[in-house]
Design a protein around this motif. Structure first.
Motif, short mmCIF file in Angstrom:
data_model
loop_
_atom_site.label_atom_id
_atom_site.label_comp_id
_atom_site.label_asym_id
_atom_site.label_seq_id
_atom_site.Cartn_x
_atom_site.Cartn_y
_atom_site.Cartn_z
N ILE A 99 29.77 49.30 32.96
CA ILE A 99 30.74 48.61 32.00
C ILE A 99 29.74 49.81 30.73
N GLY A 115 30.29 49.03 26.67
CA GLY A 115 30.14 47.97 26.23
C GLY A 115 30.76 46.45 26.50
N THR A 129 30.86 42.78 26.83
CA THR A 129 31.43 42.12 25.25
C THR A 129 30.52 41.25 24.50
N ASP A 134 34.58 50.45 33.29
CA ASP A 134 35.20 49.03 32.50
C ASP A 134 35.20 49.51 31.43
N ALA A 173 37.04 47.84 28.67
CA ALA A 173 37.91 47.18 28.52
C ALA A 173 36.94 47.16 26.50
N HIS A 230 43.30 45.21 23.29
CA HIS A 230 44.01 43.77 22.64
C HIS A 230 42.13 43.56 21.90
N LYS A 231 41.16 44.42 22.66
CA LYS A 231 39.72 44.28 22.39
C LYS A 231 39.32 44.42 20.50
C1 LIG Z 1 37.77 41.59 28.10
C2 LIG Z 1 36.90 42.62 28.76
C3 LIG Z 1 37.45 42.08 29.80
C4 LIG Z 1 38.49 41.48 30.44
O1 LIG Z 1 40.10 41.96 30.27
P1 LIG Z 1 41.20 40.68 29.77
O2 LIG Z 1 42.22 41.87 29.39
O3 LIG Z 1 40.60 40.21 28.42
O4 LIG Z 1 41.41 40.44 31.07
C5 LIG Z 1 36.78 42.92 31.17
N1 LIG Z 1 35.74 43.74 31.01
C6 LIG Z 1 35.42 43.04 29.36
C7 LIG Z 1 33.87 44.56 29.54
C8 LIG Z 1 36.02 42.83 28.27
O5 LIG Z 1 35.41 42.48 26.95
#
Ligand SMILES: *Cc1c(COP(=O)(O)O)cnc(C)c1O
Length: 125
Positions: A37, A39, A41, A72, A74, A122-123
């Motif tokens: 991971i 970062g 969430t 990841d 994201a 989008h985050k």
């Molecule tokens: C938000 C997030 C996800 C999932 O992404 P979505 O596009 O919102 O489904 C996966 N991993 C991390 C670390 C996230 O912050």
């Protein structure tokens, strides 16, 4: 799926990862992918990619044991776009300057050695 414990910083415990990989090798189970991971969430924690890459490249690949390394990103991946211009320049500074630790900058520099990443605009950004 095999989950791993975290260290005291809330990052993947690489010693536990190594133990798990050795168990999979001993039991002749394939290791398809290892997910870090970049970062989290909730906390913004960044797993120790540098150590994970070293483990893959220096210990396991010479043993003919390989696996895909996924990051990841994201939540944290967007920041790589802000750092990209001078990420490999040891004299460079992040543009724009961001309050990132040397540890996190080093993990960004090694992101290119993963096999796949997820970025989620989008985050952040
Ligand atoms: C938000 C997030 C996800 C999932 O992404 P979505 O596009 O919102 O489904 C996966 N991993 C991390 C670390 C996230 O912050």
């Amino acid at each position: 799926m095999h989950t791993l414990p975290l260290d005291t910083y809330g990052r993947m415990d690489v010693a536990a990862l190594e133990t798990a990989i050795n168990e999979y090798i001993a039991s002749k189970h394939p290791i398809i992918s290892i997910v870090s991971i970049f970062g989290t969430t909730e906390e913004g924690n960044v797993d120790p990619l540098t150590e994970m890459i070293e483990l893959r490249d220096e210990k396991y690949r010479p043993m003919n044991v390989d696996f895909a390394l996924h990051a990841d990103c994201a939540w944290g991946g967007y920041f790589a776009a802000l750092l990209w211009d001078n990420l490999d320049d040891p004299e460079g500074t992040p543009l724009p300057p961001l309050p990132l630790s040397d540890y996190v900058i080093e993990q960004f520099q090694n992101l290119k050695h993963t096999d796949t990443i997820t970025v989620d605009p989008h985050k952040t950004g």
